[in-house]
Design an enzyme around this catalytic site. Structure first.
Site, PDB file in Angstrom:
ATOM      1  N   ARG A 237       0.893  -1.145   0.124  1.00 52.51           N
ATOM      2  CA  ARG A 237       0.025   0.042   0.039  1.00 52.51           C
ATOM      3  C   ARG A 237       0.841   1.192  -0.003  1.00 52.51           C
ATOM      4  O   ARG A 237       2.069   1.098   0.525  1.00 52.51           O
ATOM      5  CB  ARG A 237      -0.956   0.057   1.019  1.00 52.51           C
ATOM      6  CG  ARG A 237      -2.007  -0.943   1.160  1.00 52.51           C
ATOM      7  CD  ARG A 237      -3.099  -0.568   0.376  1.00 52.51           C
ATOM      8  NE  ARG A 237      -4.377  -1.457   0.453  1.00 52.51           N
ATOM      9  CZ  ARG A 237      -4.534  -2.554  -0.183  1.00 52.51           C
ATOM     10  NH1 ARG A 237      -3.810  -2.948  -0.832  1.00 52.51           N
ATOM     11  NH2 ARG A 237      -5.740  -3.098   0.167  1.00 52.51           N
ATOM     12  N   ASP A 261       3.687   0.082  -7.547  1.00 52.86           N
ATOM     13  CA  ASP A 261       2.321  -0.172  -7.920  1.00 52.86           C
ATOM     14  C   ASP A 261       1.179   0.554  -7.137  1.00 52.86           C
ATOM     15  O   ASP A 261       0.260   0.710  -7.685  1.00 52.86           O
ATOM     16  CB  ASP A 261       2.139  -1.655  -8.023  1.00 52.86           C
ATOM     17  CG  ASP A 261       0.781  -1.982  -8.542  1.00 52.86           C
ATOM     18  OD1 ASP A 261       0.651  -1.528  -9.722  1.00 52.86           O
ATOM     19  OD2 ASP A 261       0.110  -2.809  -7.934  1.00 52.86           O
ATOM     20  N   GLU A 266      -3.478   7.901  -3.588  1.00 56.97           N
ATOM     21  CA  GLU A 266      -4.091   7.217  -4.912  1.00 56.97           C
ATOM     22  C   GLU A 266      -5.398   8.094  -5.070  1.00 56.97           C
ATOM     23  O   GLU A 266      -6.078   8.365  -4.231  1.00 56.97           O
ATOM     24  CB  GLU A 266      -4.156   5.842  -4.827  1.00 56.97           C
ATOM     25  CG  GLU A 266      -2.982   5.097  -4.556  1.00 56.97           C
ATOM     26  CD  GLU A 266      -3.162   3.802  -4.697  1.00 56.97           C
ATOM     27  OE1 GLU A 266      -4.337   3.047  -5.012  1.00 56.97           O
ATOM     28  OE2 GLU A 266      -2.215   2.926  -4.662  1.00 56.97           O
ATOM     29  N   HIS A 284      -1.722   0.486  -9.849  1.00 57.38           N
ATOM     30  CA  HIS A 284      -2.211  -0.430  -8.746  1.00 57.38           C
ATOM     31  C   HIS A 284      -2.924  -1.480  -9.280  1.00 57.38           C
ATOM     32  O   HIS A 284      -4.175  -1.903  -9.047  1.00 57.38           O
ATOM     33  CB  HIS A 284      -3.128   0.479  -7.856  1.00 57.38           C
ATOM     34  CG  HIS A 284      -3.343  -0.375  -6.386  1.00 57.38           C
ATOM     35  ND1 HIS A 284      -3.683   0.235  -5.240  1.00 57.38           N
ATOM     36  CD2 HIS A 284      -3.386  -1.602  -5.872  1.00 57.38           C
ATOM     37  CE1 HIS A 284      -3.912  -0.717  -4.322  1.00 57.38           C
ATOM     38  NE2 HIS A 284      -3.436  -1.791  -4.680  1.00 57.38           N
TER      39      HIS A 284
END
Length: 319
Positions: A237, A261, A266, A284
């Site tokens: 995360r 990623d 986000e 992601h």
């Protein structure tokens, strides 16, 4: 009477149809869970017994409180960091996840990001697009150190971390790890702290579970310990990494590169990351494979069936 399910995240069409055939399904009108719940008529909100969503979906206590009959939250994927677990515990709401369902897919992407950043594949493509490659007789890109013999440190040796370790071993990399506890059954050396692991490692891969204890676990001190030849890969995360410190470390050459990623805010991504060499970025998608989706959905369905039958869930999250 069929229990009412709130579908708060996108799922595959076959799974969607399967749920609709067996249960009463309400689809959230927006990805913002709080706003989606607020938009529901009170009588409809009062019917909802089950929520299905990605574990990163932010489900605050205020929103959950507007679902008085809620008894089960099924998370697609291994994470459940978006849920107010204290509120769930106080109300006796069961929370489940899909542990290990996407582990292999996430591990695959971790290795892809590692190869892309270490071998600087984005610059290699730009080199081609610019027409600079004229064969062996012309200008050539500078050679870089490969993966063989590098030391790969894994932060969090859960299902994803173990799959990363297996893949790294196939690349003839040396593996070490740090986690909440030692794993005596594995052959890899354990390091007491992330700083110690980063000092040892050439590549640091983050596969930590996101919670309050891992917030900014990868901070400026860890990046400094990783050093100017080191690479950071994050497939857990975004909150596990101090993104401001990471951008600074990349811009100043404190570390060599990164493969990311996930991001701290986000879907916002710092623009500087797009301008730096040896930085590989994906949106992601670690668990975004057909195989992972099928395993996650099967796990969710099994938990729903157990709940509706009055049985314990198969994969409960400790509250």
């Amino acid at each position: 009477m069929q229990p009412t399910i709130l579908l708060a995240s996108r799922v595959s069409e076959p799974f969607h149809e399967h749920l609709k055939a067996r249960f009463r399904v309400i689809e959230a009108e927006t990805a913002d869970f709080d706003a989606a719940i607020a938009a529901l008529p009170p009588e409809l909100a009062g019917d909802i017994r089950i929520v299905v969503a990605f574990g990163s979906t932010r489900m605050p206590a205020a929103a959950l409180a507007r679902l008085p009959r809620l008894g089960l939250i099924c998370c697609l994927g291994s994470g459940y960091d978006g849920i107010d677990l204290e509120h769930a515990r106080e109300r006796g709401i069961v929370v489940t996840n899909s542990p290990a369902a996407n582990a292999r897919s996430v591990a695959d992407l971790a290795m892809g990001l590692l190869i892309s950043s270490v071998r600087n594949l984005s610059s290699a493509r730009a080199y081609l697009e610019a027409g600079r490659w004229q064969g062996n007789a012309g200008e050539r890109m500078q050679p870089v150190r490969g993966l063989t013999g590098r030391k790969l440190g894994i932060c969090g040796l859960g299902a994803i971390g173990l799959n990363i370790a297996k893949r790294a071993a196939a690349f003839d990399m040396e593996v070490g790890y740090h986690g909440r506890k030692t794993r005596p059954e594995v052959p890899y050396p354990y390091f007491d702290s992330i700083v110690q692991l980063a000092t040892w490692a050439d590549v640091l891969v983050v596969s930590l579970r996101a919670d309050a204890s891992t917030y900014h676990a990868i901070d400026a001190a860890v990046l400094q310990a990783l050093g100017p030849q080191g690479f950071l890969i994050n497939v857990s995360r975004g909150t596990t990494v101090d993104e401001r410190a990471l951008v600074h470390a990349l811009k100043t050459g404190q570390i060599a590169g990164a493969g990311l990623d996930v991001y701290e805010h986000e879907p916002s991504i710092p623009g500087e990351l797009f301008e730096l060499p040896h930085v590989a970025l994906t949106p992601h998608i670690g668990g975004s494979t057909l195989e992972a989706a099928q395993e996650q959905e099967a796990c969710v369905l099994a938990n729903i069936e157990a709940f509706t039958a009055g049985q314990p869930p198969h994969t409960p999250v400790p509250l």
